[in-house]
Design a protein around this motif. Structure first.
Motif, mmCIF file in Angstrom:
data_model
loop_
_atom_site.group_PDB
_atom_site.id
_atom_site.type_symbol
_atom_site.label_atom_id
_atom_site.label_comp_id
_atom_site.label_asym_id
_atom_site.label_seq_id
_atom_site.Cartn_x
_atom_site.Cartn_y
_atom_site.Cartn_z
ATOM 1 N N HIS A 125 32.440 48.670 40.818
ATOM 2 C CA HIS A 125 31.363 48.664 40.803
ATOM 3 C C HIS A 125 31.969 47.431 39.279
ATOM 4 O O HIS A 125 32.146 47.762 38.716
ATOM 5 C CB HIS A 125 30.848 49.981 39.826
ATOM 6 C CG HIS A 125 29.686 49.842 39.650
ATOM 7 N ND1 HIS A 125 28.768 49.365 40.687
ATOM 8 C CD2 HIS A 125 28.766 49.980 38.382
ATOM 9 C CE1 HIS A 125 27.675 49.136 39.089
ATOM 10 N NE2 HIS A 125 27.352 50.150 38.903
ATOM 11 N N PRO A 126 31.133 46.125 38.674
ATOM 12 C CA PRO A 126 31.571 45.477 37.954
ATOM 13 C C PRO A 126 31.930 46.392 36.469
ATOM 14 O O PRO A 126 32.078 45.615 35.861
ATOM 15 C CB PRO A 126 29.856 43.841 37.736
ATOM 16 C CG PRO A 126 29.158 45.534 39.064
ATOM 17 C CD PRO A 126 29.556 45.963 39.606
ATOM 18 N N GLN A 177 34.764 44.320 46.981
ATOM 19 C CA GLN A 177 35.498 43.840 46.341
ATOM 20 C C GLN A 177 35.533 44.741 44.949
ATOM 21 O O GLN A 177 34.652 46.394 45.140
ATOM 22 C CB GLN A 177 34.199 42.330 45.249
ATOM 23 C CG GLN A 177 34.770 42.438 43.869
ATOM 24 C CD GLN A 177 33.462 40.407 43.400
ATOM 25 O OE1 GLN A 177 32.768 40.537 44.213
ATOM 26 N NE2 GLN A 177 34.180 39.968 43.192
ATOM 27 N N TYR A 178 36.014 44.686 43.614
ATOM 28 C CA TYR A 178 36.902 45.680 42.574
ATOM 29 C C TYR A 178 36.955 44.694 41.496
ATOM 30 O O TYR A 178 36.725 43.892 41.254
ATOM 31 C CB TYR A 178 38.369 46.486 42.729
ATOM 32 C CG TYR A 178 37.747 46.555 43.537
ATOM 33 C CD1 TYR A 178 38.628 48.751 44.144
ATOM 34 C CD2 TYR A 178 38.617 46.603 45.324
ATOM 35 C CE1 TYR A 178 38.324 48.744 45.518
ATOM 36 C CE2 TYR A 178 39.061 47.074 46.893
ATOM 37 C CZ TYR A 178 38.306 48.284 46.586
ATOM 38 O OH TYR A 178 38.861 48.813 47.757
ATOM 39 N N TRP A 179 36.377 45.411 40.205
ATOM 40 C CA TRP A 179 36.296 44.819 38.978
ATOM 41 C C TRP A 179 36.900 45.654 37.841
ATOM 42 O O TRP A 179 36.883 46.696 38.236
ATOM 43 C CB TRP A 179 34.912 44.948 38.497
ATOM 44 C CG TRP A 179 34.181 44.307 38.494
ATOM 45 C CD1 TRP A 179 33.788 42.455 38.743
ATOM 46 C CD2 TRP A 179 33.006 44.473 40.729
ATOM 47 N NE1 TRP A 179 32.570 42.304 39.947
ATOM 48 C CE2 TRP A 179 32.270 42.601 41.275
ATOM 49 C CE3 TRP A 179 33.463 45.452 41.312
ATOM 50 C CZ2 TRP A 179 31.560 43.670 41.777
ATOM 51 C CZ3 TRP A 179 32.099 45.145 42.150
ATOM 52 C CH2 TRP A 179 32.002 43.622 42.263
ATOM 53 N N LYS A 192 37.657 39.306 32.084
ATOM 54 C CA LYS A 192 37.748 40.273 32.463
ATOM 55 C C LYS A 192 38.210 39.810 33.778
ATOM 56 O O LYS A 192 38.495 38.315 33.926
ATOM 57 C CB LYS A 192 36.556 41.073 32.395
ATOM 58 C CG LYS A 192 35.966 41.975 31.934
ATOM 59 C CD LYS A 192 34.409 42.539 31.924
ATOM 60 C CE LYS A 192 33.789 43.669 30.329
ATOM 61 N NZ LYS A 192 32.747 43.965 31.205
ATOM 62 N N PHE A 193 38.721 41.199 34.860
ATOM 63 C CA PHE A 193 39.166 40.606 36.043
ATOM 64 C C PHE A 193 38.366 41.115 36.903
ATOM 65 O O PHE A 193 37.558 42.200 36.998
ATOM 66 C CB PHE A 193 40.533 40.661 35.942
ATOM 67 C CG PHE A 193 41.456 41.430 36.214
ATOM 68 C CD1 PHE A 193 41.658 42.552 37.148
ATOM 69 C CD2 PHE A 193 41.831 42.295 35.262
ATOM 70 C CE1 PHE A 193 41.576 44.580 37.606
ATOM 71 C CE2 PHE A 193 42.296 43.565 34.787
ATOM 72 C CZ PHE A 193 42.590 44.838 36.276
ATOM 73 N N GLU A 252 27.948 43.761 31.906
ATOM 74 C CA GLU A 252 28.407 43.161 32.797
ATOM 75 C C GLU A 252 28.220 41.562 32.658
ATOM 76 O O GLU A 252 27.382 40.790 31.885
ATOM 77 C CB GLU A 252 27.483 42.687 34.622
ATOM 78 C CG GLU A 252 27.958 42.464 35.321
ATOM 79 C CD GLU A 252 27.173 42.657 36.878
ATOM 80 O OE1 GLU A 252 27.588 41.673 37.688
ATOM 81 O OE2 GLU A 252 25.873 42.870 37.048
ATOM 82 N N TRP A 253 29.799 41.365 33.165
ATOM 83 C CA TRP A 253 29.545 39.856 32.872
ATOM 84 C C TRP A 253 29.518 38.872 33.393
ATOM 85 O O TRP A 253 29.947 38.337 34.715
ATOM 86 C CB TRP A 253 31.440 39.059 31.845
ATOM 87 C CG TRP A 253 32.035 39.854 31.163
ATOM 88 C CD1 TRP A 253 31.341 40.923 29.939
ATOM 89 C CD2 TRP A 253 33.084 40.037 30.606
ATOM 90 N NE1 TRP A 253 32.410 40.896 29.354
ATOM 91 C CE2 TRP A 253 33.228 40.167 28.885
ATOM 92 C CE3 TRP A 253 34.008 38.999 31.045
ATOM 93 C CZ2 TRP A 253 34.317 40.366 28.438
ATOM 94 C CZ3 TRP A 253 35.213 38.280 30.123
ATOM 95 C CH2 TRP A 253 34.953 39.477 28.660
#
Length: 339
Positions: A125-126, A177-179, A192-193, A252-253
């Motif tokens: 989740h972002p 996808q991972y955040w 952030k990555f 969120e970015w």
């Protein structure tokens, strides 16, 4: 960059409070067992391949030159164990995690318990579910019914994020996808990555009944299917506090404000991993965002709290393992049956 609203002393006091609560839970569920992201779907080996043509401004730390690092990658559920050896079924709502440990990383590290590693931790989740370490305490108060109506109302955004985090249907941890959710240094910059699968996921209509279907999905893909899994390691650069907040990981970015830049490829070859010796290695490893070069140091209130909490939980867990080996305990204490 805006600094935390918490003073240094407030941050330390609240962090100790959260740590004490975590240690209490760890004592109850199994002192020698992992407290954070305890249920593993698999520990697999692979490669972290730094890109050749990344912008010069991003050539910092492990990204300073094109090279390949050996890695361990751990897929997990965030929810705590129900009791020793018993985890919630994968079909129940939960957050999914991906942790990477690079090895053969030269240079002095922020923590001294591992000399040649660099860890990157992420979830599917972002954004994160609390703004700062105080949020952990407030969330616990609301969940236990000890909060007044004003606090309960104030924490509704956190519960909304948690609901979004845990309600996602996934078919395979290799396909999503991972955040990072929280920010990190990249030299003098803040980033952030994100870790994005190159495999295409078909969102399932329904979740399998198996309690461990996520592990079984990885086995089916990497072992039975003999396929490799590839992820892109992406970064976003800090723009300003309005668009890319440092101290509010609940924000969120957005990609339109800070586009993703690929800096590395993660390759997980076909392999066997679902065996007892690998599971023992999995349980023994410690993943901590502060296992890092100073160039990649975590920043922000939440990450500062993690520094002490993660380190102390891992230290306590390893001390308990050594204690049990040194002085065997009766079954009444160990209670090692899975159900």
């Amino acid at each position: 960059m805006t600094i935390s609203k918490l003073s240094a002393s407030e941050q330390e006091t609240i962090t100790d409070e959260v740590l004490a609560a975590n240690l209490k839970t760890q004592q109850e569920k199994g002192p020698d067992l992992r407290q954070v992201h305890p249920k593993s779907h698999g520990l697999v080996w692979g490669e972290f391949i730094v890109e050749k043509n990344i912008p010069d401004a991003l050539k910092v730390g492990v990204f300073c030159a094109p090279q390949t690092y050996p890695i361990w990658v751990r897929f997990s559920n965030g929810g705590e164990a129900e009791k020793r050896g018993q985890f919630k079924p994968d079909k129940e709502p939960d957050v999914r995690g991906l942790a990477i440990k690079l090895m053969n990383v030269e240079g002095e590290k922020v923590l001294d318990d591992e000399e040649k590693t660099q860890d990157f931790l992420s979830i599917n989740h972002p954004v994160f579910f609390v703004r700062d370490v105080q949020g952990y305490v407030d969330l616990a108060k609301v969940a236990s019914g000890q909060a007044d109506p004003e606090l309960a109302q104030a924490m509704q955004p956190s519960f909304a994020i948690l609901q979004k985090m845990t309600s996602k249907k996934i078919s395979n941890p290799l396909f999503i996808q991972y955040w990072s959710t929280t920010p990190y240094k990249l030299g003098s910059q803040a980033i952030k990555f994100s870790i994005k699968s190159q495999q295409i996921e078909t969102v399932p209509d329904s979740i399998p009944d198996s309690q461990n279907y996520l592990r079984e999905a990885i086995v089916k893909y990497l072992t039975d299917g003999g396929k490799e899994a590839i992820f892109d390691f992406l970064i976003q650069l800090y723009v300003d506090e309005e668009k890319t907040s440092i101290e509010n990981p609940m924000q969120e970015w957005k990609e339109q404000d800070s586009p993703f830049i690929k800096v590395a490829t993660i390759r997980i070859p076909r392999q066997k991993f679902d065996f007892d010796e690998r599971k023992r290695l999995d349980e023994g490893l410690s993943f901590n965002p502060w296992h890092t070069l100073p160039e990649h140091e975590p920043i922000g209130s939440v990450n500062l709290a993690r520094k002490k909490i993660y380190q102390e939980l891992a230290k306590y867990r390893r001390e308990q393992i050594e204690k049990r080996l040194r002085e065997p305990q009766p079954y009444a204490s160990v209670q090692d049956e899975p159900s």
